[in-house]
Design an enzyme around this catalytic site. Structure first.
Site, PDB file in Angstrom:
ATOM      1  N   TYR A   1     -11.579  -1.174   0.577  1.00  0.00           N
ATOM      2  CA  TYR A   1     -11.464  -0.586   2.070  1.00  0.00           C
ATOM      3  C   TYR A   1     -10.059  -0.084   2.213  1.00  0.00           C
ATOM      4  CZ  TYR A   1      -7.866  -3.864   4.376  1.00  0.00           C
ATOM      5  OH  TYR A   1      -6.956  -4.290   4.639  1.00  0.00           O
ATOM      6  N   ARG A   2      -9.094  -0.156   1.396  1.00  0.00           N
ATOM      7  CA  ARG A   2      -7.810   0.322   1.739  1.00  0.00           C
ATOM      8  C   ARG A   2      -7.152   0.546   0.135  1.00  0.00           C
ATOM      9  NH1 ARG A   2      -4.136  -3.237   5.442  1.00  0.00           N
ATOM     10  NH2 ARG A   2      -2.327  -1.962   5.920  1.00  0.00           N
TER      11      ARG A   2
ATOM     12  N   TYR B   1       0.848  -1.124  -0.407  1.00  0.00           N
ATOM     13  CA  TYR B   1      -0.164  -0.191   0.005  1.00  0.00           C
ATOM     14  C   TYR B   1       0.888   1.232   0.102  1.00  0.00           C
ATOM     15  CZ  TYR B   1      -3.669  -3.159   0.931  1.00  0.00           C
ATOM     16  OH  TYR B   1      -4.667  -4.500   0.978  1.00  0.00           O
TER      17      TYR B   1
END
Ligand code: ADP
Length: 528
Positions: free
Chosen positions: A471-472, A94
């Site tokens: 969600y991310r 991420y």
């Protein structure tokens, strides 16, 4: 890496140099990383772009305590130098420790690494940002405490960083945000706030009762850029007297629907109380052998190769991995209930093993379910050979077989179009599933990296069209993801930015995180 630092937008080299020496006078020269090799750990190791400098920091600071953080904030506000907080910066896939806005100064909190307190009876811990799951687990073991941590896939990450990102694990305490209770937060203006019962000067229930008195704020500091979290309480799982870890292998792709529907019933009725995992064949195979053993061509693995791999490794097309915790008599009954629930699925193969509370399983995934952190998730990096990297597409999926099949079909087809295998699975949490697909690529190949990034964007847009949201997201797509939550012309993001401007008027804390830009930098939206 080029030796010239990437400066924050609108900050001259002279102003930056002055700010940096002021920072240095606070934290000391050894705790300032100014460029070159010292800054390398703050670049995204898995950047899905051709040039990782798109997210390059200008410097990194390693403060020792809250006072130093407050002093840093004073300077950052005066010089308008943006900071990007990480706890240990291992948010791989991420963005790692890299900031959303190039030129930000990384505020690395790894030196604040105390486990401040653990209460065995009430089953909680109070930790600082630099405490990893490995650290907390070792601390409990050394003291013989009968408490489990809930490790995420990679145990080296921090408890605070993972919880703030709403990460998850695989025991009954797998929802990390739900198991959080009480925070200490430094606001952009330097104010130090303790949330909930922590606001009592001599409080005794900080990590016990979340709301406290009046509005509750903890969730505001998750996936946001509203503060710097310096302490956090979390609930720990009392070690069970016994546990069973089971796996059910299913032969066919279309079995996913019935697996999800059956598992939902088992979870909502409380038979399975942890985050069970449904792994696709390729993810299950990683670590058992390299992809090249079955297929070395370009493009996704053909069906025949997947089938051969399944046979050879004796794995399923889908593999349900679950755990039951408690008294032996009870979990034996629960095990029979699980087997009965799946008995009607053709060719489903069940294996399970019961452990006493003090026994430890050997396999990586099993260890996570037994509260033991590990790094087995990184086996995935060897799947395609070379220097592996991955970026994740993580749509939320309703716990309904039709949705799971739809998301799977959508991701598999789009991944194939971009030349990637479906390397993925679902983590089931009752009413929802976390669907995680990893695009695995060779990190030294800019073309592959860019293709992985492009695939992610296509997947997000496919998902949105089908009514799903992530969600991310990786740094690269924080704006894109935020824009997808567009009800009433983006009312949610407007609210987020109103709060941002009120709490951080100079916009120094993590500009752009989760698509939230402060007023002064709002024109940076979409910029990489
Ligand atoms: P980990 O090392 O646990 O995987 P990171 O330290 O990389 O996690 O944190 C993940 C993200 O969470 C960071 O990029 C940052 O946005 C946010 N974050 C982490 N720690 C803090 C903190 N102490 N205060 C505020 N935000 C944080």
């Amino acid at each position: 890496m080029n030796a010239d630092p990437v400066l924050p937008p609108g900050v001259s080299a002279a102003r930056f140099a002055r700010a940096l020496s002021a920072f240095e006078s606070i934290v000391g020269a050894p705790n300032v990383c100014r460029g070159g090799a010292a800054l390398a750990p703050y670049l995204d190791p898995f950047a899905p772009v051709a040039d990782a400098r798109a997210f390059a920091p200008s410097a990194a600071l390693l403060p020792a305590d809250v006072d130093e953080i407050r002093a840093i904030l004073r300077i950052a506000n005066a010089a308008r130098v943006p900071l990007w907080t990480v706890s240990t910066g291992r948010n791989f896939a991420y963005g790692g420790a890299a900031p959303r806005l190039a030129g930000s100064v990384v505020l690395d909190l790894q030196r604040l690494n105390r486990i401040l307190d653990v209460d065995e009876n009430l089953a909680w811990a109070l930790v600082e940002p630099g405490v990893s799951y490995f650290d907390l687990h070792a601390h409990l073991r050394e003291r013989g405490m009968k408490l489990w941590v809930d490790p995420p896939a990679a145990g080296w990450g921090s408890v605070i960083g993972n919880t703030l990102e709403r990460g998850f694990g695989y025991t009954a305490y797998g929802d990390h945000a739900a198991a959080q209770c009480g925070m200490e937060v430094v606001l952009a203006n330097g104010d130090v706030v303790r949330t909930g019962m922590g606001a009592l000067d001599a409080g005794t229930a900080w990590p016990l009762y979340k709301p406290g008195y009046g509005p509750a704020f903890d969730a505001l500091f998750m996936q946001s850029n509203y503060g710097i979290v310096t302490k956090m309480g979390l609930w720990l799982m009392p070690a069970p007297s016994a546990y069973t870890i089971g796996e059910i292998q299913f032969e066919r792709e279309e079995d996913l629907g019935v697996i999800v529907d059956t598992l939902r019933t088992l979870q909502l009725r409380g038979t399975i109380e942890q985050h069970a995992v449904i792994e696709g064949a390729i993810r299950r195979a990683a670590g058992m052998g390299p992809r090249a053993r079955w297929y070395s061509g370009n493009g996704p693995m053909p069906e025949a190769a997947i089938a051969a791999m399944q046979r050879e490794l004796a794995i399923g097309r889908w593999n349900l991995h679950y755990a039951l915790y408690g008294e032996p008599e009870v979990i034996d009954v629960q095990q029979r209930m699980v087997e009965r629930a799946f008995a009607s699925v053709t060719h489903a193969r069940v294996t399970s093993k019961r452990y006493t509370g003090s026994e430890e399983p050997q396999g990586g995934g099993d260890r996570n379910m037994a509260g033991i952190p590990g790094m087995s998730a990184f086996r995935m990096l060897d799947w395609r050979g070379g220097e592996g990297a991955h970026v994740d597409f993580s749509p939320l999926c309703p716990a309904d077989g039709r949705d799971a099949l739809r998301q799977y079909a959508l991701v598999k087809a789009r991944a194939a179009e971009y030349g990637f295998d479906y390397y993925g699975g679902f983590t089931a949490a009752g009413r929802h599933l976390h669907h995680v697909f990893a695009a695995i690529f060779e990190r030294n190949d800019p073309q592959q990296a860019t293709r992985a990034g492009d695939l992610l964007r296509a997947l997000m847009s496919d998902a949105r069209a089908a009514g799903y949201g992530v969600y991310r997201s990786h740094l690269l797509y924080m704006d894109y993801a935020a824009a997808q939550y567009s009800f009433n012309d983006g009312a949610l993001l407007r609210l987020a930015q109103t709060v941002k401007d009120a709490l951080d008027p100079q916009g120094v804390l993590a500009p752009g995180k989760q698509g939230i830009w402060p007023a002064a930098l709002r024109d940076m939206r979409g910029y990489t």
